[in-house]
Design an enzyme around this catalytic site. Sequence first.
Site: not given
Ligand code: NOJ
Length: 548
Positions: A98, A199, A250, A314-315
């Site tokens: 990441d 990210d 992302e 994970h989100d």
């Molecule tokens: C995206 C990440 O996947 C997430 O877990 C994180 O909280 C935010 N970006 C901030 O870095």
Amino acid sequence: MNKAWWKEAVVYQVYWRSFYDSNGDGIGDLKGVIEKLDYIKKLGVDVIWLNPFYESPDRDNGYDISNYEAVMTQAGTMETFDILLEEIHRRDMKVILDLVVNHTSDQHEWFLESKSSKTNAKRDWYIWKDAKNGGKPNNWRSYFEPSPWTWDEATEQYYFHSFAVEQPDLNWENEEVRKEIYRMMRTWLDKGIDGFRMDVINLLAKPEGFPDAEDPDHISYLADNPGIHDYLQEMNREVLKDYDTMTVGEIPFVTPETGLLYVDENRHELNTLFHFQVADEMPVMDLPKYKAIQQAWYDGLHDRGWNSQFLNNHDHTRQVTRYGNDQEYRAESAKLLATMLHTLPGMPYVYQGEEIGMTGVRFDSIKDYEDIAMKNKYKEEVEKGRDPQEVFESLLLLSRDNSRTPMQWDDGEQAGFTTGTPWIKVNPNKKEINVKQALKDPNSIFYYYQQLIALRKEQPVMVYGDYEDLSRKYETLYVYTRSYEKKTWLILLNHSDKDQRYKFEERCIGRPVHCVIGNYDRGEAGRMHLEPSILLKPYEARIYEWSE
Ligand code: NOJ
């Protein structure tokens, strides 16, 4: 379309803190990942994406980094990382890390310096603004807070954070910042890693002048601002072009039109992207909408850029809970979603535990949750005077902790994840859903994934095939073809808990086909001819192949 190793890859995402705890402190770690590499390899995946394990106060599970070149104590040491890297490569897999460079932790020494005085050399490494009319510089909100501005008493200015107060945004306009980030990226690439998952990479550039937003709650103003493509092209020139890497950005709020600008092969920015038109904007399965999204991205990127396929990470709540049926048809619907993600155009991502059909979770109280996004939102809404229970209920489906519960290795007390007390509770369904059980059952979701992943290695049609939707008039059936050279795959997916009949198009009827894979045993032996229609069982998924 040019061929590339990463286009043919399947990525397995390891959220290490919930994967396997090797030392009994209740938190997964890098050594734990090493110990489970043979399991990952058994699935057949090519690339491992590791969530951030850098030094961090861990307010946002590692996405608040205080040192990009050190390993967080909970995860292990740099020596352990080096062994992990070697062991991954020894098994012929690759690893991407990441890259979190929109923001750092407020404990990063850069920020501590920046904050120390208005005249500090690093003041401009972050975004500082004077108060406006005695208040915040604008009316925006942040992802995790009611406002992205936090007042610093000592230097009497606000700093900017797209996420939590503890995650100040870097100022990408500052050339020294960019140079330092590029140097850091090179350090990791020189170590031998194979690329980055970047990210919120389209948040790096901020709108000039930070003007008030018409609709402050719709935070798309944080993304895709002028200058972003200059930064990414510069990153490519300064770093990426010198390595054989894979990069996936992302990219929240993108459409196929704006997405192409990031992944168009002629623009030299990123290899592929995660868009959020599904995971963020489609809370439960809405198949007509999903098909429209797939079509638009296919048309938008076709022959020019590469897409990614995922439904959870994970989100985002586990896919079988959100888009399948995690009760009666858990196994069938988990296999159906896998069939779909592995046959739609783009790279499939498997989020740890997805391959055994792990589900979302429902804990009893907000106290059982760890997710900073959920906890901050809960606090914000309750402070407005809303009923706490109602707020709690409203946050359950999308809480990020749904997919952060420990990996279920066996049916033991802590699911075989740790010998200590896990940092977040284990899902009580570990008794029925766990790796040990999956590996014993030849019909398990795990082995279905293994087959799908193996097929990708033998079948270029899965990777490079043209896509055509043959089911526009069906509400809950998704049927499409992928065709490459002389071969066609017909993918049939019944996204419902009822039997449903699909009528083949004239051009398909009578074709000599064989079944490549399916999640029900129909007793079809070898070659057969397509009938005028087929009755699909609840959540049935089936692939037929024919050649011209
Ligand atoms: C995206 C990440 O996947 C997430 O877990 C994180 O909280 C935010 N970006 C901030 O870095």
